[in-house]
Design an enzyme around this catalytic site. Structure first.
Site, PDB file in Angstrom:
ATOM      1  N   LYS A  39     -37.413 -64.963  43.476  1.00  0.00           N
ATOM      2  CA  LYS A  39     -38.674 -64.826  42.724  1.00  0.00           C
ATOM      3  C   LYS A  39     -38.826 -65.931  41.683  1.00  0.00           C
ATOM      4  O   LYS A  39     -39.947 -66.312  41.334  1.00  0.00           O
ATOM      5  CB  LYS A  39     -38.783 -63.431  42.109  1.00  0.00           C
TER       6      LYS A  39
ATOM      7  N   GLY B 184     -34.727 -57.108  37.491  1.00  0.00           N
ATOM      8  CA  GLY B 184     -35.979 -56.375  37.622  1.00  0.00           C
ATOM      9  C   GLY B 184     -37.053 -56.936  36.722  1.00  0.00           C
ATOM     10  O   GLY B 184     -36.823 -57.872  35.952  1.00  0.00           O
TER      11      GLY B 184
ATOM     12  N   SER C  71     -38.862 -57.530  33.751  1.00  0.00           N
ATOM     13  CA  SER C  71     -38.587 -57.236  32.339  1.00  0.00           C
ATOM     14  C   SER C  71     -38.675 -58.504  31.510  1.00  0.00           C
ATOM     15  O   SER C  71     -37.910 -59.434  31.736  1.00  0.00           O
ATOM     16  CB  SER C  71     -37.189 -56.620  32.200  1.00  0.00           C
TER      17      SER C  71
ATOM     18  N   SER D 268     -43.493 -65.868  31.710  1.00  0.00           N
ATOM     19  CA  SER D 268     -42.372 -66.221  32.574  1.00  0.00           C
ATOM     20  C   SER D 268     -42.084 -67.713  32.453  1.00  0.00           C
ATOM     21  O   SER D 268     -42.983 -68.543  32.602  1.00  0.00           O
ATOM     22  CB  SER D 268     -42.700 -65.886  34.035  1.00  0.00           C
TER      23      SER D 268
END
Length: 327
Positions: A191, A136, A138, A254
Protein backbone atom coordinates in the site's frame (compact mmCIF):
# COMPACT_ATOMS: atom_id res chain seq x y z
CA UNK A 1 1.20 -20.95 27.12
CA UNK A 2 -0.15 -18.04 29.18
CA UNK A 3 0.87 -14.51 28.22
CA UNK A 4 0.47 -11.53 30.54
CA UNK A 5 1.68 -8.13 29.41
CA UNK A 6 1.47 -5.49 32.12
CA UNK A 7 4.51 -3.53 31.01
CA UNK A 8 4.96 -2.33 27.44
CA UNK A 9 8.02 -0.62 25.98
CA UNK A 10 8.00 1.46 22.83
CA UNK A 11 11.35 1.79 21.07
CA UNK A 12 11.21 4.93 18.97
CA UNK A 13 9.86 8.25 20.23
CA UNK A 14 8.66 9.78 17.00
CA UNK A 15 5.03 10.67 16.37
CA UNK A 16 3.93 7.07 15.74
CA UNK A 17 5.90 5.67 18.68
CA UNK A 18 4.46 8.28 21.03
CA UNK A 19 0.96 7.58 19.71
CA UNK A 20 1.38 3.86 20.40
CA UNK A 21 2.72 4.64 23.88
CA UNK A 22 -0.54 6.53 24.45
CA UNK A 23 -2.45 3.47 23.19
CA UNK A 24 -0.74 1.21 25.71
CA UNK A 25 -1.29 3.73 28.52
CA UNK A 26 -5.02 3.97 27.72
CA UNK A 27 -5.16 0.19 27.89
CA UNK A 28 -3.92 0.38 31.48
CA UNK A 29 -0.31 -0.66 30.90
CA UNK A 30 2.82 0.79 32.44
CA UNK A 31 4.72 2.19 29.48
CA UNK A 32 8.38 2.94 28.81
CA UNK A 33 9.01 5.20 25.81
CA UNK A 34 12.60 4.89 24.60
CA UNK A 35 14.22 7.78 22.73
CA UNK A 36 17.72 7.35 21.33
CA UNK A 37 18.38 11.10 21.26
CA UNK A 38 18.93 12.47 24.77
CA UNK A 39 17.81 16.01 23.94
CA UNK A 40 14.59 14.73 22.39
CA UNK A 41 13.96 12.57 25.46
CA UNK A 42 14.47 15.53 27.80
CA UNK A 43 12.10 17.70 25.77
CA UNK A 44 9.36 15.07 25.88
CA UNK A 45 9.89 14.24 29.56
CA UNK A 46 9.98 17.89 30.63
CA UNK A 47 7.04 19.15 28.56
CA UNK A 48 5.10 15.85 28.90
CA UNK A 49 4.41 16.29 25.20
CA UNK A 50 6.11 15.24 21.97
CA UNK A 51 6.76 18.30 19.77
CA UNK A 52 5.73 16.16 16.80
CA UNK A 53 2.28 15.77 18.38
CA UNK A 54 1.60 19.26 19.76
CA UNK A 55 -1.27 19.68 22.18
CA UNK A 56 -1.43 16.01 23.15
CA UNK A 57 -0.14 15.46 26.72
CA UNK A 58 1.63 12.26 27.75
CA UNK A 59 -0.18 10.06 30.24
CA UNK A 60 1.32 9.81 33.72
CA UNK A 61 1.92 6.08 33.19
CA UNK A 62 4.41 6.79 30.37
CA UNK A 63 8.06 7.01 31.42
CA UNK A 64 10.51 8.49 28.91
CA UNK A 65 14.02 7.04 28.93
CA UNK A 66 17.26 6.81 26.97
CA UNK A 67 18.17 3.59 28.80
CA UNK A 68 17.64 0.76 26.31
CA UNK A 69 18.18 -1.86 29.02
CA UNK A 70 15.20 -0.47 30.90
CA UNK A 71 13.04 -0.76 27.80
CA UNK A 72 14.26 -4.32 27.24
CA UNK A 73 12.84 -5.43 30.61
CA UNK A 74 9.24 -4.85 29.48
CA UNK A 75 6.88 -7.78 28.99
CA UNK A 76 6.42 -6.84 25.32
CA UNK A 77 8.17 -4.31 23.10
CA UNK A 78 6.85 -2.30 20.17
CA UNK A 79 9.61 -1.42 17.68
CA UNK A 80 8.55 1.87 16.11
CA UNK A 81 11.38 2.88 13.79
CA UNK A 82 11.45 3.18 9.98
CA UNK A 83 11.65 -0.14 8.14
CA UNK A 84 15.19 0.48 6.90
CA UNK A 85 16.40 1.07 10.49
CA UNK A 86 14.60 -1.88 12.08
CA UNK A 87 17.56 -4.28 11.96
CA UNK A 88 19.91 -1.86 13.69
CA UNK A 89 17.41 -1.10 16.45
CA UNK A 90 16.71 -4.78 17.09
CA UNK A 91 20.40 -5.73 17.05
CA UNK A 92 21.08 -3.19 19.82
CA UNK A 93 18.15 -4.55 21.80
CA UNK A 94 18.81 -8.28 21.26
CA UNK A 95 21.51 -8.90 23.91
CA UNK A 96 19.32 -7.27 26.57
CA UNK A 97 16.17 -9.33 25.98
CA UNK A 98 14.75 -12.20 27.98
CA UNK A 99 14.13 -15.28 25.80
CA UNK A 100 10.75 -15.22 24.07
CA UNK A 101 10.10 -11.50 24.54
CA UNK A 102 7.59 -10.38 21.89
CA UNK A 103 9.00 -7.75 19.53
CA UNK A 104 6.21 -6.13 17.54
CA UNK A 105 7.32 -4.41 14.33
CA UNK A 106 5.24 -1.28 13.74
CA UNK A 107 6.82 -0.27 10.43
CA UNK A 108 5.38 -1.04 7.00
CA UNK A 109 7.96 -1.98 4.43
CA UNK A 110 10.59 -4.41 3.21
CA UNK A 111 14.29 -4.18 4.04
CA UNK A 112 15.85 -2.79 0.88
CA UNK A 113 19.25 -4.47 1.17
CA UNK A 114 17.99 -8.01 1.90
CA UNK A 115 14.39 -8.06 0.55
CA UNK A 116 13.31 -9.32 3.99
CA UNK A 117 9.95 -8.59 5.59
CA UNK A 118 9.88 -6.99 9.03
CA UNK A 119 9.33 -10.14 11.10
CA UNK A 120 12.09 -11.88 9.13
CA UNK A 121 14.45 -9.06 10.06
CA UNK A 122 13.52 -9.41 13.73
CA UNK A 123 14.02 -13.19 13.62
CA UNK A 124 17.52 -12.73 12.20
CA UNK A 125 18.57 -9.81 14.41
CA UNK A 126 17.13 -11.19 17.68
CA UNK A 127 16.80 -14.99 17.37
CA UNK A 128 15.64 -15.38 20.98
CA UNK A 129 12.75 -12.94 20.59
CA UNK A 130 9.26 -13.66 19.25
CA UNK A 131 8.43 -11.51 16.19
CA UNK A 132 5.01 -9.96 15.56
CA UNK A 133 3.62 -7.22 13.32
CA UNK A 134 1.12 -4.40 13.86
CA UNK A 135 -0.38 -2.75 10.79
CA UNK A 136 -3.54 -1.10 9.54
CA UNK A 137 -5.21 2.22 8.72
CA UNK A 138 -3.86 4.54 11.40
CA UNK A 139 -2.43 8.06 11.40
CA UNK A 140 -0.36 8.98 14.45
CA UNK A 141 -2.30 12.16 15.19
CA UNK A 142 -5.66 10.34 15.14
CA UNK A 143 -4.37 7.55 17.38
CA UNK A 144 -2.64 9.90 19.83
CA UNK A 145 -5.83 11.95 20.22
CA UNK A 146 -7.83 8.84 21.02
CA UNK A 147 -9.95 8.89 17.87
CA UNK A 148 -11.50 5.50 17.02
CA UNK A 149 -8.99 3.30 15.20
CA UNK A 150 -8.84 -0.39 14.23
CA UNK A 151 -5.71 -2.30 13.19
CA UNK A 152 -4.41 -5.84 12.77
CA UNK A 153 -1.82 -7.48 15.02
CA UNK A 154 -0.33 -10.72 13.72
CA UNK A 155 1.97 -13.29 15.29
CA UNK A 156 2.71 -16.91 14.37
CA UNK A 157 1.08 -18.12 17.59
CA UNK A 158 -2.62 -17.25 17.94
CA UNK A 159 -2.52 -17.19 21.74
CA UNK A 160 0.31 -14.66 21.65
CA UNK A 161 -1.44 -12.50 19.06
CA UNK A 162 -4.63 -12.56 21.12
CA UNK A 163 -2.77 -11.66 24.32
CA UNK A 164 -1.05 -8.71 22.64
CA UNK A 165 -4.42 -7.50 21.36
CA UNK A 166 -5.83 -7.69 24.89
CA UNK A 167 -2.83 -5.75 26.20
CA UNK A 168 -3.25 -2.88 23.73
CA UNK A 169 -6.98 -2.72 23.03
CA UNK A 170 -9.28 -0.10 24.51
CA UNK A 171 -12.49 1.77 23.74
CA UNK A 172 -10.63 3.91 21.18
CA UNK A 173 -8.09 1.43 19.76
CA UNK A 174 -9.38 -1.90 18.46
CA UNK A 175 -6.77 -4.42 17.28
CA UNK A 176 -7.84 -7.66 15.58
CA UNK A 177 -5.52 -10.63 16.03
CA UNK A 178 -4.26 -12.84 13.21
CA UNK A 179 -1.69 -15.52 12.48
CA UNK A 180 -1.35 -14.43 8.84
CA UNK A 181 1.90 -12.59 9.43
CA UNK A 182 3.02 -12.48 5.80
CA UNK A 183 -0.37 -11.31 4.57
CA UNK A 184 -0.31 -8.40 7.01
CA UNK A 185 3.24 -7.48 6.00
CA UNK A 186 2.48 -7.58 2.27
CA UNK A 187 -0.54 -5.32 2.70
CA UNK A 188 1.48 -2.72 4.59
CA UNK A 189 4.40 -2.77 2.16
CA UNK A 190 2.37 -2.76 -1.05
CA UNK A 191 0.00 0.00 0.00
CA UNK A 192 2.94 2.36 0.52
CA UNK A 193 3.91 2.01 -3.14
CA UNK A 194 0.32 2.30 -4.33
CA UNK A 195 -0.17 5.43 -2.22
CA UNK A 196 2.71 7.08 -4.11
CA UNK A 197 0.88 6.23 -7.33
CA UNK A 198 -2.34 7.72 -5.94
CA UNK A 199 -0.47 10.88 -5.00
CA UNK A 200 0.94 11.16 -8.51
CA UNK A 201 -2.57 10.87 -9.99
CA UNK A 202 -3.81 13.62 -7.67
CA UNK A 203 -0.76 15.79 -8.29
CA UNK A 204 -1.36 15.54 -12.02
CA UNK A 205 -5.03 16.52 -11.52
CA UNK A 206 -6.19 13.44 -13.43
CA UNK A 207 -9.54 13.41 -11.65
CA UNK A 208 -11.51 11.33 -9.17
CA UNK A 209 -12.31 8.65 -11.76
CA UNK A 210 -8.62 8.03 -12.41
CA UNK A 211 -7.89 7.90 -8.68
CA UNK A 212 -10.66 5.34 -8.14
CA UNK A 213 -9.37 3.23 -11.03
CA UNK A 214 -5.79 3.44 -9.77
CA UNK A 215 -6.76 2.44 -6.23
CA UNK A 216 -8.87 -0.49 -7.43
CA UNK A 217 -6.32 -1.87 -9.91
CA UNK A 218 -3.57 -1.30 -7.38
CA UNK A 219 -5.52 -3.35 -4.86
CA UNK A 220 -5.78 -6.14 -7.45
CA UNK A 221 -1.97 -6.14 -7.59
CA UNK A 222 -1.74 -6.31 -3.80
CA UNK A 223 -4.11 -9.29 -3.80
CA UNK A 224 -2.17 -11.12 -6.54
CA UNK A 225 1.10 -10.74 -4.65
CA UNK A 226 -0.50 -11.73 -1.37
CA UNK A 227 -1.97 -14.89 -2.86
CA UNK A 228 1.42 -15.81 -4.31
CA UNK A 229 2.77 -15.71 -0.75
CA UNK A 230 -0.12 -17.73 0.66
CA UNK A 231 -1.87 -14.80 2.34
CA UNK A 232 -5.48 -15.24 3.39
CA UNK A 233 -8.18 -13.39 1.49
CA UNK A 234 -9.65 -11.96 4.71
CA UNK A 235 -6.26 -10.41 5.50
CA UNK A 236 -5.90 -8.80 2.09
CA UNK A 237 -9.44 -7.39 2.17
CA UNK A 238 -9.12 -6.48 5.85
CA UNK A 239 -7.65 -3.61 7.82
CA UNK A 240 -3.98 -4.21 7.00
CA UNK A 241 -4.69 -4.58 3.28
CA UNK A 242 -7.66 -2.80 1.74
CA UNK A 243 -8.28 -0.69 4.85
CA UNK A 244 -4.79 0.78 4.92
CA UNK A 245 -4.81 1.28 1.15
CA UNK A 246 -8.02 3.32 1.36
CA UNK A 247 -6.57 5.52 4.10
CA UNK A 248 -3.22 6.20 2.48
CA UNK A 249 -4.68 6.90 -0.96
CA UNK A 250 -7.07 9.46 0.50
CA UNK A 251 -4.94 12.46 1.35
CA UNK A 252 -1.61 14.17 2.06
CA UNK A 253 -1.52 13.16 5.73
CA UNK A 254 0.08 9.99 4.34
CA UNK A 255 3.79 10.50 3.70
CA UNK A 256 3.69 8.20 0.68
CA UNK A 257 0.71 10.02 -0.83
CA UNK A 258 2.45 13.34 -0.13
CA UNK A 259 5.59 12.11 -1.92
CA UNK A 260 3.52 11.09 -4.94
CA UNK A 261 1.65 14.39 -4.87
CA UNK A 262 4.95 16.28 -5.03
CA UNK A 263 6.17 14.10 -7.90
CA UNK A 264 2.92 14.62 -9.79
CA UNK A 265 3.22 18.39 -9.40
CA UNK A 266 6.87 18.42 -10.38
CA UNK A 267 7.91 19.61 -6.93
CA UNK A 268 10.77 18.41 -4.68
CA UNK A 269 9.90 15.57 -2.34
CA UNK A 270 8.83 16.75 1.16
CA UNK A 271 11.92 17.45 3.26
CA UNK A 272 12.42 15.45 6.45
CA UNK A 273 9.48 13.13 5.82
CA UNK A 274 10.48 9.58 4.96
CA UNK A 275 8.18 7.81 2.52
CA UNK A 276 8.85 4.08 2.94
CA UNK A 277 7.34 3.39 -0.48
CA UNK A 278 10.40 4.97 -2.11
CA UNK A 279 12.52 2.11 -0.75
CA UNK A 280 9.85 -0.55 -1.12
CA UNK A 281 8.89 0.02 -4.78
CA UNK A 282 11.90 -1.60 -6.50
CA UNK A 283 12.00 -4.44 -3.97
CA UNK A 284 8.28 -5.12 -4.35
CA UNK A 285 8.67 -5.34 -8.13
CA UNK A 286 11.55 -7.81 -7.79
CA UNK A 287 9.65 -9.97 -5.31
CA UNK A 288 6.61 -9.97 -7.59
CA UNK A 289 8.72 -10.97 -10.60
CA UNK A 290 10.29 -13.82 -8.63
CA UNK A 291 6.78 -15.18 -8.02
CA UNK A 292 5.54 -14.56 -11.54
CA UNK A 293 3.14 -11.83 -10.40
CA UNK A 294 2.28 -8.86 -12.61
CA UNK A 295 2.28 -5.51 -10.79
CA UNK A 296 2.21 -2.85 -13.52
CA UNK A 297 1.27 0.02 -11.20
CA UNK A 298 4.08 -0.81 -8.78
CA UNK A 299 6.46 -1.18 -11.74
CA UNK A 300 5.45 2.26 -12.99
CA UNK A 301 6.12 3.80 -9.56
CA UNK A 302 9.54 2.13 -9.35
CA UNK A 303 10.42 3.35 -12.85
CA UNK A 304 9.31 6.91 -12.08
CA UNK A 305 11.31 6.97 -8.84
CA UNK A 306 14.44 5.67 -10.60
CA UNK A 307 14.08 8.26 -13.35
CA UNK A 308 13.91 5.69 -16.14
CA UNK A 309 10.49 6.88 -17.31
CA UNK A 310 8.54 10.11 -17.13
CA UNK A 311 5.23 10.30 -15.31
CA UNK A 312 3.31 11.01 -18.50
CA UNK A 313 4.94 8.09 -20.32
CA UNK A 314 4.21 5.76 -17.39
CA UNK A 315 0.54 6.78 -17.32
CA UNK A 316 0.21 6.31 -21.08
CA UNK A 317 1.85 2.86 -20.89
CA UNK A 318 -0.60 1.77 -18.19
CA UNK A 319 -3.60 2.97 -20.19
CA UNK A 320 -2.37 1.26 -23.37
CA UNK A 321 -1.82 -2.16 -21.82
CA UNK A 322 -3.66 -4.95 -23.68
CA UNK A 323 -7.37 -5.06 -22.87
CA UNK A 324 -8.44 -8.06 -20.80
CA UNK A 325 -11.08 -9.39 -18.44
CA UNK A 326 -11.22 -7.87 -14.97
CA UNK A 327 -9.77 -10.09 -12.27
Amino acid sequence: MSHRFQTIAVVGAGAWGTALAAVAARAGRNVTLYARDADHAVRIATARENPRLPGIPLADSITVTTDLARAARADAILIVVPAQHLRGAVMHLAPLLAPGTPLVACAKGIEHSTHKFMTEVIAEAAPRATPAILSGPSFADDVARGLPTAVTLAAPDEALASALVQALGSSTFRPYHSTDVRGVEIGGAAKNVLAIAAGIVSGRDLGASALAALTTRGFAELVRLGRAYGARSETLTGLSGLGDLILTCAGPQSRNFAAGLALGRGEPLPAGKLAEGQYTAPVLVELAASRGVEMPVAQAVAAILSGTVTIDAAIEALMLRPFKAEE
